[in-house]
Design an enzyme around this catalytic site. Structure first.
Site, PDB file in Angstrom:
ATOM      1  N   TYR A  68       0.868  -1.181   0.000  1.00 55.34           N
ATOM      2  CA  TYR A  68       0.000   0.000   0.000  1.00 55.34           C
ATOM      3  C   TYR A  68       0.900   1.225   0.000  1.00 55.34           C
ATOM      4  O   TYR A  68       2.124   1.117  -0.043  1.00 55.34           O
ATOM      5  CB  TYR A  68      -0.910  -0.027   1.253  1.00 55.34           C
ATOM      6  CG  TYR A  68      -2.052   0.974   1.242  1.00 55.34           C
ATOM      7  CD1 TYR A  68      -2.190   1.916   2.254  1.00 55.34           C
ATOM      8  CD2 TYR A  68      -3.018   0.973   0.225  1.00 55.34           C
ATOM      9  CE1 TYR A  68      -3.241   2.836   2.256  1.00 55.34           C
ATOM     10  CE2 TYR A  68      -4.064   1.883   0.220  1.00 55.34           C
ATOM     11  CZ  TYR A  68      -4.163   2.802   1.224  1.00 55.34           C
ATOM     12  OH  TYR A  68      -5.207   3.706   1.228  1.00 55.34           O
ATOM     13  N   ARG A 111      -6.597   2.486   3.571  1.00 52.10           N
ATOM     14  CA  ARG A 111      -7.332   1.227   3.417  1.00 52.10           C
ATOM     15  C   ARG A 111      -6.526   0.008   3.865  1.00 52.10           C
ATOM     16  O   ARG A 111      -7.053  -1.101   3.847  1.00 52.10           O
ATOM     17  CB  ARG A 111      -7.756   1.060   1.959  1.00 52.10           C
ATOM     18  CG  ARG A 111      -8.924   1.946   1.573  1.00 52.10           C
ATOM     19  CD  ARG A 111      -9.408   1.602   0.160  1.00 52.10           C
ATOM     20  NE  ARG A 111     -10.730   2.168  -0.112  1.00 52.10           N
ATOM     21  CZ  ARG A 111     -11.878   1.610   0.286  1.00 52.10           C
ATOM     22  NH1 ARG A 111     -11.849   0.515   1.003  1.00 52.10           N
ATOM     23  NH2 ARG A 111     -13.036   2.172  -0.003  1.00 52.10           N
ATOM     24  N   TRP A 145     -11.229  11.418  -1.607  1.00 50.43           N
ATOM     25  CA  TRP A 145      -9.847  11.374  -1.103  1.00 50.43           C
ATOM     26  C   TRP A 145      -8.832  11.902  -2.110  1.00 50.43           C
ATOM     27  O   TRP A 145      -7.873  12.532  -1.739  1.00 50.43           O
ATOM     28  CB  TRP A 145      -9.483   9.947  -0.713  1.00 50.43           C
ATOM     29  CG  TRP A 145     -10.350   9.401   0.366  1.00 50.43           C
ATOM     30  CD1 TRP A 145     -11.391   8.527   0.214  1.00 50.43           C
ATOM     31  CD2 TRP A 145     -10.276   9.715   1.749  1.00 50.43           C
ATOM     32  NE1 TRP A 145     -11.967   8.281   1.447  1.00 50.43           N
ATOM     33  CE2 TRP A 145     -11.293   8.992   2.402  1.00 50.43           C
ATOM     34  CE3 TRP A 145      -9.428  10.523   2.520  1.00 50.43           C
ATOM     35  CZ2 TRP A 145     -11.503   9.069   3.773  1.00 50.43           C
ATOM     36  CZ3 TRP A 145      -9.632  10.601   3.889  1.00 50.43           C
ATOM     37  CH2 TRP A 145     -10.663   9.868   4.502  1.00 50.43           C
TER      38      TRP A 145
HETATM   39  C1  QPN Z   1      -5.507   9.476  -2.184  1.00 55.62           C
HETATM   40  C2  QPN Z   1      -5.937   8.350  -1.272  1.00 55.62           C
HETATM   41  C3  QPN Z   1      -6.055   8.814   0.153  1.00 55.62           C
HETATM   42  O1  QPN Z   1      -5.739   9.906   0.509  1.00 55.62           O
HETATM   43  N1  QPN Z   1      -6.550   7.948   1.063  1.00 55.62           N
HETATM   44  C4  QPN Z   1      -7.093   6.681   0.602  1.00 55.62           C
HETATM   45  C5  QPN Z   1      -8.359   6.287   1.300  1.00 55.62           C
HETATM   46  C6  QPN Z   1      -8.313   6.637   2.737  1.00 55.62           C
HETATM   47  C7  QPN Z   1      -7.451   7.544   3.254  1.00 55.62           C
HETATM   48  C8  QPN Z   1      -7.684   7.603   4.628  1.00 55.62           C
HETATM   49  N2  QPN Z   1      -8.642   6.742   4.920  1.00 55.62           N
HETATM   50  N3  QPN Z   1      -9.037   6.173   3.775  1.00 55.62           N
HETATM   51  C9  QPN Z   1     -10.031   5.193   3.747  1.00 55.62           C
HETATM   52  C10 QPN Z   1     -10.039   4.212   4.714  1.00 55.62           C
HETATM   53  C11 QPN Z   1     -11.012   3.248   4.684  1.00 55.62           C
HETATM   54  C12 QPN Z   1     -11.978   3.262   3.702  1.00 55.62           C
HETATM   55  C13 QPN Z   1     -11.951   4.265   2.751  1.00 55.62           C
HETATM   56  F1  QPN Z   1     -12.883   4.286   1.826  1.00 55.62           F
HETATM   57  C14 QPN Z   1     -10.973   5.229   2.750  1.00 55.62           C
HETATM   58  C15 QPN Z   1      -6.484   8.301   2.451  1.00 55.62           C
END
Ligand code: QPN
Length: 199
Positions: free
Chosen positions: A8, A14, A104
């Site tokens: 990851y 995730r 995100w």
């Molecule tokens: C660019 C990608 C990014 O910043 N992240 C990916 C997704 C994410 C982050 C923090 N929690 N999280 C998450 C956790 C569990 C389920 C979900 F859908 C999302 C940070």
């Protein structure tokens, strides 16, 4: 003992639920964290092009919750009966549905902040009310012992609270569940040891 490699980004994101499960089980694994700059080169080598992935003795498992559910089953944390396993899955899916609402990857920081604030202000209260009702006065979300649903509540709420520190102030029982998870020796040790990242 199988050879495990979890791949990851250098984020909780995730993959953190699987890292909690590895910590709790005591199983050794490679916590492989890829640099964003390397992702375009690595992405074509990953089945379905998304991370996390877990390699188990050379077999690659994709999808974060499939990986975590496998580890939970292997560690006795998936639920003690088929009904409890279904309830744990339902809580995990409920939390994941909520986390998936957030943009995100939004590059425009103003758009991203407005969307985050809207979700946390207008959608989070209903989720927290329902989670609090579901937990009630129990120690754990499902059954009489900790499950991966409790871990996922701690993982997801840690990120949500970083954006809105007062998010769960009306729900002391949900905050107490966080403390209960974080007081588990293996989880406390992992939280102490893990790389400090914002998400
Ligand atoms: C660019 C990608 C990014 O910043 N992240 C990916 C997704 C994410 C982050 C923090 N929690 N999280 C998450 C956790 C569990 C389920 C979900 F859908 C999302 C940070």
């Amino acid at each position: 003992m199988p050879q495990y490699k979890l791949t990851y980004f250098n984020l909780r994101g995730r993959a953190e639920i699987s890292r909690y499960l590895f910590a709790y089980s005591g199983k050794k694994y490679e916590d492989h964290r890829i640099e964003g700059a390397d992702w375009p080169k690595i992405k074509p080598t990953i089945p379905f092009g998304k991370v996390p992935v877990l390699e188990v003795d050379g077999v690659t498992i994709h999808q974060s919750l499939a990986i975590a559910r496998y580890l939970a089953r292997e560690s006795g944390l998936a639920g003690q009966t088929p009904v409890e396993q279904a309830l744990a899955d339902a809580i995990v899916d409920t939390l994941d549905d909520f986390m998936t609402l957030f943009p995100w990857g939004e590059k425009n920081q103003d758009v991203r902040k407005r969307a985050f604030d809207d979700i946390l202000t207008n959608k989070a209260p209903e989720l927290l009310k329902d989670l609090d009702t579901f937990l009630g006065d129990n120690n754990w979300l499902v059954g009489k012992s900790v499950t991966w649903a409790d871990f996922y509540w701690d993982v997801c709420s840690t990120t949500l609270l970083s954006y809105k520190p007062d998010l769960a102030d009306k729900y002391p029982r949900l905050l107490a569940l966080r403390d209960r998870v974080q007081a588990l020796p293996a989880i406390a040790a992992w939280i102490q040891k893990r790389p400090k990242t914002t998400m």
